[in-house]
Design an enzyme around this catalytic site. Structure first.
Site, PDB file in Angstrom:
ATOM      1  N   LYS A 122       0.845  -1.201   0.000  1.00 18.34           N
ATOM      2  CA  LYS A 122       0.000   0.000   0.000  1.00 18.34           C
ATOM      3  C   LYS A 122       0.868   1.233   0.000  1.00 18.34           C
ATOM      4  O   LYS A 122       2.032   1.233   0.428  1.00 18.34           O
ATOM      5  CB  LYS A 122      -0.951   0.019   1.201  1.00 18.34           C
ATOM      6  CG  LYS A 122      -0.289   0.006   2.582  1.00 18.34           C
ATOM      7  CD  LYS A 122       0.189   1.358   3.082  1.00 18.34           C
ATOM      8  CE  LYS A 122       0.806   1.299   4.469  1.00 18.34           C
ATOM      9  NZ  LYS A 122       1.537   2.526   4.853  1.00 18.34           N
ATOM     10  N   ASP A 153      -2.932  -1.720   9.996  1.00 18.71           N
ATOM     11  CA  ASP A 153      -2.959  -1.759   8.534  1.00 18.71           C
ATOM     12  C   ASP A 153      -3.441  -3.087   7.976  1.00 18.71           C
ATOM     13  O   ASP A 153      -3.658  -3.207   6.767  1.00 18.71           O
ATOM     14  CB  ASP A 153      -1.552  -1.487   7.975  1.00 18.71           C
ATOM     15  CG  ASP A 153      -1.111  -0.043   8.131  1.00 18.71           C
ATOM     16  OD1 ASP A 153      -1.961   0.808   8.461  1.00 18.71           O
ATOM     17  OD2 ASP A 153       0.086   0.235   7.929  1.00 18.71           O
TER      18      ASP A 153
END
Length: 299
Positions: free
Chosen positions: A10, A137
């Protein structure tokens, strides 16, 4: 039987950080975009839980039960009353300790792989709940695409993306500890009011339009000053990418990987070449997003 799951890296196109909470965490407005750099996690039945790893910087990956992939297997096994007796093999391609959620990706990948191997029948909501217990996350690594994360970043709202965004990522010569970067953020902010984190409407609109120029004008990372304070050499990498034509340059998450938004694959190649030639980083990768979240790639 074995199951292999592919999970993306990401980049944080916005990372707004609030003041430290009583529990030590920080409230975030975290706009995630998954990009096409992937780890692959394969789980196979075994006599006991063990973790192996290969790929760039694999030697930095813990192979004990502190590894998020191992913790994911344990968490799912405990929930369904079984033993986590699997061999978890990680093939790394996401930078280690690079601010691109490689460890979180491995946790999400192992969770999905074990769920498929054991056929637990867990709902997506259950899997996301376990992800949130594993780390801030990890839920996004499961979901992929683009999303706004609030709270610690674990409460997600999917976001529309109207096109493909092209990126160059420069790998630094050493890692940065995420807790250390947050501690430095707190130190730098001591004595001043830190506003509550809010997602940028302009940035969300830029994602929805697929407009790289509008996105470049709105990307921000509140952790960047802290990362640069701990790793001042990153400023040279950022400057090199901007000079080579990147539309925007920022530290990815807590760093030390630096991310450069570019207009198209040709621009990506030019920026990547300039970064490599500059000697300000040890490796460069190009990727585009959005990318899908954790996906079963083989059985």
């Amino acid at each position: 039987m074995s199951v292999t799951v592919r999970v993306p890296a990401k980049v944080n196109v916005q990372l707004a950080v609030g003041a430290a909470r009583p529990d030590g965490f920080h409230d975030l407005a975290n706009v995630f975009l998954a990009v096409g750099l992937y780890d692959e996690i394969t789980v196979t039945p075994a006599e006991e839980l063990r973790v192996t790893c290969e790929g760039p910087d694999a030697g930095q990956v813990p192979l004990d039960r502190t590894n998020l992939a191992a913790r994911a297997a344990i968490a799912l096994a405990e929930r369904y009353g079984r033993s986590p007796d699997v061999h978890v093999h990680i093939v790394k391609d996401i930078p280690v300790a690079g601010g691109m959620a490689g460890g979180s990706a491995d946790g999400a990948g192992a969770l999905v792989a074990c769920d498929a191997l054991w056929r637990t029948g867990a709902t997506r909501e259950e899997l996301l709940e376990i992800c949130a217990e594993l780390g801030s996350d990890v839920p996004f690594s499961l979901v992929g695409g683009a999303a706004l994360g609030v709270g610690r970043g674990e409460r997600l709202t999917p976001l529309e993306v109207g096109g493909t965004f092209h990126w160059v990522f420069a790998m630094a010569t050493r890692g940065l500890s995420t807790p250390a970067v947050f501690r430095e953020f707190d130190r730098l902010g001591a004595g001043r009011d830190i506003p509550a984190p809010v997602a940028s409407p302009e940035l969300i609109a830029a994602l929805a339009k697929g407009d790289p120029d509008a996105l470049a004008a709105t990307v921000t990372n509140d952790l960047q000053p802290a990362a640069l304070s701990l790793f001042p050499e990153l400023a040279g990498t950022l400057a090199t990418g901007r000079a080579a034509g990147a539309l925007a340059a920022l530290v990815s998450g807590s760093g030390p990987t630096t991310a450069f938004l570019v207009r198209d694959p040709e621009s990506a190649a030019a920026v990547a070449q300039a970064l490599l030639a500059s000697g300000t980083c040890r490796a460069v990768r190009t990727a585009s997003g959005p990318a899908p979240g954790a996906t079963v790639a083989g059985r």
